[in-house]
Design an enzyme around this catalytic site. Structure first.
Site, PDB file in Angstrom:
ATOM      1  CE  LYS A  60       6.052  17.110 -14.442  1.00 41.46           C
ATOM      2  NZ  LYS A  60       6.019  15.835 -15.079  1.00 41.46           N
ATOM      3  CG  HIS A 105       1.809  15.012 -23.653  1.00 36.87           C
ATOM      4  ND1 HIS A 105       2.603  16.056 -24.069  1.00 36.87           N
ATOM      5  CD2 HIS A 105       2.631  14.167 -22.972  1.00 36.87           C
ATOM      6  CE1 HIS A 105       3.837  15.860 -23.643  1.00 36.87           C
ATOM      7  NE2 HIS A 105       3.894  14.726 -22.976  1.00 36.87           N
ATOM      8  CG  HIS A 144      -0.397  10.346 -24.262  1.00 37.39           C
ATOM      9  ND1 HIS A 144      -0.838  10.778 -23.039  1.00 37.39           N
ATOM     10  CD2 HIS A 144       0.961  10.293 -24.164  1.00 37.39           C
ATOM     11  CE1 HIS A 144       0.199  10.979 -22.234  1.00 37.39           C
ATOM     12  NE2 HIS A 144       1.297  10.704 -22.899  1.00 37.39           N
ATOM     13  CD  GLU A 184      -3.591  16.857 -15.493  1.00 42.25           C
ATOM     14  OE1 GLU A 184      -2.522  16.258 -15.284  1.00 42.25           O
ATOM     15  OE2 GLU A 184      -4.290  16.674 -16.496  1.00 42.25           O
ATOM     16  NE  ARG A 217       1.225  17.105 -12.903  1.00 47.32           N
ATOM     17  CZ  ARG A 217       1.866  16.322 -12.064  1.00 47.32           C
ATOM     18  NH1 ARG A 217       1.613  16.378 -10.774  1.00 47.32           N
ATOM     19  NH2 ARG A 217       2.781  15.470 -12.501  1.00 47.32           N
ATOM     20  NE  ARG A 273      -4.120  -1.955   1.794  1.00 41.66           N
ATOM     21  CZ  ARG A 273      -4.170  -2.959   2.665  1.00 41.66           C
ATOM     22  NH1 ARG A 273      -3.384  -2.952   3.722  1.00 41.66           N
ATOM     23  NH2 ARG A 273      -5.015  -3.940   2.476  1.00 41.66           N
ATOM     24  CD  GLU A 278       7.477  15.191 -22.744  1.00 42.05           C
ATOM     25  OE1 GLU A 278       6.811  16.244 -22.763  1.00 42.05           O
ATOM     26  OE2 GLU A 278       6.953  14.060 -22.620  1.00 42.05           O
ATOM     27  CG  ASN A 312      -1.756  16.850 -19.963  1.00 41.57           C
ATOM     28  OD1 ASN A 312      -0.796  16.196 -19.568  1.00 41.57           O
ATOM     29  ND2 ASN A 312      -2.868  16.980 -19.255  1.00 41.57           N
ATOM     30  CE  LYS A 360      -0.326  14.109 -14.353  1.00 42.56           C
ATOM     31  NZ  LYS A 360      -0.698  14.651 -15.676  1.00 42.56           N
ATOM     32  CG  HIS A 369       6.707   9.845 -24.373  1.00 42.87           C
ATOM     33  ND1 HIS A 369       5.348   9.654 -24.285  1.00 42.87           N
ATOM     34  CD2 HIS A 369       6.964  11.048 -23.769  1.00 42.87           C
ATOM     35  CE1 HIS A 369       4.798  10.682 -23.654  1.00 42.87           C
ATOM     36  NE2 HIS A 369       5.756  11.538 -23.331  1.00 42.87           N
TER      37      HIS A 369
HETATM   38  P1  NAD Z   1      12.537   4.970 -21.953  1.00 40.75           P
HETATM   39  O1  NAD Z   1      12.496   4.910 -20.494  1.00 40.75           O
HETATM   40  O2  NAD Z   1      12.021   3.809 -22.713  1.00 40.75           O
HETATM   41  O3  NAD Z   1      14.029   5.279 -22.403  1.00 40.75           O
HETATM   42  C1  NAD Z   1      14.328   5.334 -23.775  1.00 40.75           C
HETATM   43  C2  NAD Z   1      15.454   4.358 -24.118  1.00 40.75           C
HETATM   44  O4  NAD Z   1      16.669   4.880 -23.627  1.00 40.75           O
HETATM   45  C3  NAD Z   1      15.293   2.966 -23.499  1.00 40.75           C
HETATM   46  O5  NAD Z   1      15.731   2.013 -24.434  1.00 40.75           O
HETATM   47  C4  NAD Z   1      16.268   2.999 -22.318  1.00 40.75           C
HETATM   48  O6  NAD Z   1      16.781   1.723 -22.015  1.00 40.75           O
HETATM   49  C5  NAD Z   1      17.350   3.886 -22.859  1.00 40.75           C
HETATM   50  N1  NAD Z   1      18.123   4.613 -21.862  1.00 40.75           N
HETATM   51  C6  NAD Z   1      17.654   5.363 -20.829  1.00 40.75           C
HETATM   52  N2  NAD Z   1      18.661   5.977 -20.214  1.00 40.75           N
HETATM   53  C7  NAD Z   1      19.805   5.591 -20.853  1.00 40.75           C
HETATM   54  C8  NAD Z   1      21.169   5.923 -20.696  1.00 40.75           C
HETATM   55  N3  NAD Z   1      21.582   6.800 -19.778  1.00 40.75           N
HETATM   56  N4  NAD Z   1      22.074   5.359 -21.518  1.00 40.75           N
HETATM   57  C9  NAD Z   1      21.654   4.495 -22.504  1.00 40.75           C
HETATM   58  N5  NAD Z   1      20.383   4.175 -22.721  1.00 40.75           N
HETATM   59  C10 NAD Z   1      19.461   4.710 -21.903  1.00 40.75           C
HETATM   60  O7  NAD Z   1      11.734   6.233 -22.496  1.00 40.75           O
HETATM   61  P2  NAD Z   1      11.772   7.773 -22.105  1.00 40.75           P
HETATM   62  O8  NAD Z   1      11.657   8.495 -23.363  1.00 40.75           O
HETATM   63  O9  NAD Z   1      12.863   8.093 -21.158  1.00 40.75           O
HETATM   64  O10 NAD Z   1      10.392   7.944 -21.299  1.00 40.75           O
HETATM   65  C11 NAD Z   1       9.171   7.778 -21.960  1.00 40.75           C
HETATM   66  C12 NAD Z   1       8.125   7.403 -20.951  1.00 40.75           C
HETATM   67  O11 NAD Z   1       7.984   8.455 -19.991  1.00 40.75           O
HETATM   68  C13 NAD Z   1       6.745   7.209 -21.569  1.00 40.75           C
HETATM   69  O12 NAD Z   1       6.156   6.060 -21.056  1.00 40.75           O
HETATM   70  C14 NAD Z   1       5.979   8.430 -21.119  1.00 40.75           C
HETATM   71  O13 NAD Z   1       4.597   8.198 -21.028  1.00 40.75           O
HETATM   72  C15 NAD Z   1       6.611   8.704 -19.790  1.00 40.75           C
HETATM   73  N6  NAD Z   1       6.473  10.094 -19.320  1.00 40.75           N
HETATM   74  C16 NAD Z   1       5.941  10.270 -18.083  1.00 40.75           C
HETATM   75  C17 NAD Z   1       5.806  11.545 -17.573  1.00 40.75           C
HETATM   76  C18 NAD Z   1       5.302  11.732 -16.167  1.00 40.75           C
HETATM   77  O14 NAD Z   1       5.026  12.864 -15.781  1.00 40.75           O
HETATM   78  N7  NAD Z   1       5.200  10.682 -15.372  1.00 40.75           N
HETATM   79  C19 NAD Z   1       6.206  12.654 -18.337  1.00 40.75           C
HETATM   80  C20 NAD Z   1       6.761  12.426 -19.605  1.00 40.75           C
HETATM   81  C21 NAD Z   1       6.891  11.129 -20.080  1.00 40.75           C
HETATM   82  N1  GLY Z   2       3.800  14.965 -17.790  1.00 37.21           N
HETATM   83  C1  GLY Z   2       2.606  15.673 -17.424  1.00 37.21           C
HETATM   84  C2  GLY Z   2       2.497  15.902 -15.976  1.00 37.21           C
HETATM   85  O1  GLY Z   2       3.361  15.536 -15.216  1.00 37.21           O
HETATM   86  O2  GLY Z   2       1.521  16.442 -15.531  1.00 37.21           O
END
Ligand code: NAD
Ligand code: GLY
Length: 359
Positions: free
Chosen positions: A221, A243, A247, A231, A236, A122, A186, A240, A144, A260
């Site tokens: 941010k 997005h 998305h 949000e 917040r 939890r 981003e 988006n 998030k 992404h």
């Molecule tokens: P990811 O985590 O898949 O990383 C992209 C690639 O880079 C992967 O293959 C990973 O293994 C590789 N990688 C990461 N760091 C590395 C490093 N230092 N050296 C070598 N390789 C490395 O993708 P991402 O683009 O980092 O993140 C995308 C995700 O984030 C999506 O799911 C998206 O929805 C989410 N996201 C969430 C928020 C939030 O607020 N929570 C905001 C933006 C994006």
């Molecule tokens: N990535 C959008 C948010 O954190 O609200």
């Protein structure tokens, strides 16, 4: 020099540290947070090879008891079965509610590990160690967490703020070029919604000195999250920008086809096109956005084989779609944005079709 940005959320406030070589002192940084010693370092198959062993060793020598749990790299790992599997591995390793989680990786690992931390016994604390541009400028901050379903991105999740975020810019050196570039979608989003100077500065990015750029994005941010953590007020939701359609494209294309940021690039172009029609965005500003996305080799056209109907149907499952109306973010000019419910599905369809029409 280490940049420190505070995310001000009362009792849930935390610091984001941005600098070079911070992983080397992670043990001391974690000790200052009074965290328990058993912990799970959740990472992916790429990042594990580069950083997990060193981190595990370092934490063990600082008195922590870390186990490493590795998931396959890529968006497909952001799923409920994967989250369940990680939890089972943590249970098998004997971790109980007196333990914590470390998310070591990009946004996929951050969202997945944060979600695991939110539901494990939890809820246990977690620390974000973002290693991609997307994660350092955006996903590691704000709490998030979540996973995707076949029906849509991030439809299952929870708000769960990390205890600390440590962004070591040295880790960005091992990011492949495509993954480095995708992160700038981003960054461009933050600049469009909040900071014209940041946008202009992106004409030349100093790859040897990324910390100030990351820190400015985290400041943007953090301020938005502090103003509207859940949000609720609409502030917040500005994050988006690009997005809603982005998305939907990611879902319609099948997780993993686009990175992404690549899908968000297309979403930003569609949002700018709608902004020209509805919000008075000038054509030259729209063109500047497209130029900036192209500079980072981000896609500006929708490839053949992804159906417009599939995109629209994914869009209707989006959390931003409420009783037939969509909450959409538009920009009247680079540096500012607003939320509206006055964008119709037909206007969105036209903007998505334009992504294809330019082929
Ligand atoms: P990811 O985590 O898949 O990383 C992209 C690639 O880079 C992967 O293959 C990973 O293994 C590789 N990688 C990461 N760091 C590395 C490093 N230092 N050296 C070598 N390789 C490395 O993708 P991402 O683009 O980092 O993140 C995308 C995700 O984030 C999506 O799911 C998206 O929805 C989410 N996201 C969430 C928020 C939030 O607020 N929570 C905001 C933006 C994006
Ligand atoms: N990535 C959008 C948010 O954190 O609200």
């Amino acid at each position: 020099m280490t940049h420190t940005v505070e995310v001000r959320l009362g009792a849930r406030s935390y610091r984001v540290l941005i600098g070079s070589g911070l992983l080397g002192s992670l043990g001391d940084l974690l000790k200052n947070e009074s965290l328990p010693s058993p912990c799970a370092i959740i990472t992916d198959s790429n990042v594990a090879l580069l950083y997990a062993g060193k981190l595990q060793h370092q934490l063990a020598s600082s008195g922590f008891k870390p186990v490493v749990i590795t998931v396959p790299a890529g968006e497909k790992s952001k799923s409920l079965p994967q989250a369940g599997d990680v939890c089972d591995q943590m249970i098998a390793a004997g971790l109980d509610r007196r333990s914590f989680v470390i998310a070591l990786g990009g946004g996929v690992v951050g969202d997945l590990a944060g979600f695991v931390a939110a539901i494990y016994y939890r809820g246990v604390p977690y620390v974000q160690i973002p290693t991609s541009i997307v994660a350092q400028v955006d996903s590691a901050v704000g709490g998030k967490t979540g996973v995707n379903t076949r029906g849509g991105k991030n439809l299952l999740g929870s708000f769960h703020q990390p205890r600390l975020v440590v962004a070591d810019v040295e880790t960005l050196r091992t990011l492949p070029e495509r993954e480095f570039n995708e992160g700038f979608a981003e960054v461009i989003k933050h600049a469009i919604i909040r900071d014209r100077n940041l946008f202009d500065s992106l004409v030349s990015v100093d790859r040897e000195n990324l910390a100030p750029l990351i820190a400015r994005n985290v400041e943007i941010k953090a301020a938005i999250v502090a103003a509207d953590e859940y949000e609720a007020s609409g502030e917040r939701a500005l994050l988006n920008f690009g997005h809603t359609i982005g998305h939907a494209i990611e879902t319609a294309a099948g997780y993993g086809r686009f990175l992404h940021g690549e899908a968000i690039s297309l979403g930003i172009i569609a949002a700018c096109s709608l902004s020209m029609r509805i919000a008075g965005l000038a054509k030259n500003e729209n063109d500047l956005v497209i130029q900036r996305l192209e500079q980072f080799k981000l896609p500006t056209l929708l490839p053949a084989g992804i159906s417009i109907e599939a995109i629209l149907s994914a869009l209707k499952a989006d959390k931003k779609f409420l009783e037939g109306r969509i909450r959409f973010v538009l920009t009247p000019g680079i540096g500012s944005a607003f939320l509206t419910e006055d964008v119709t599905l037909n206007e969105i369809r036209a903007a998505v079709e334009e992504l294809r029409a330019c082929e």
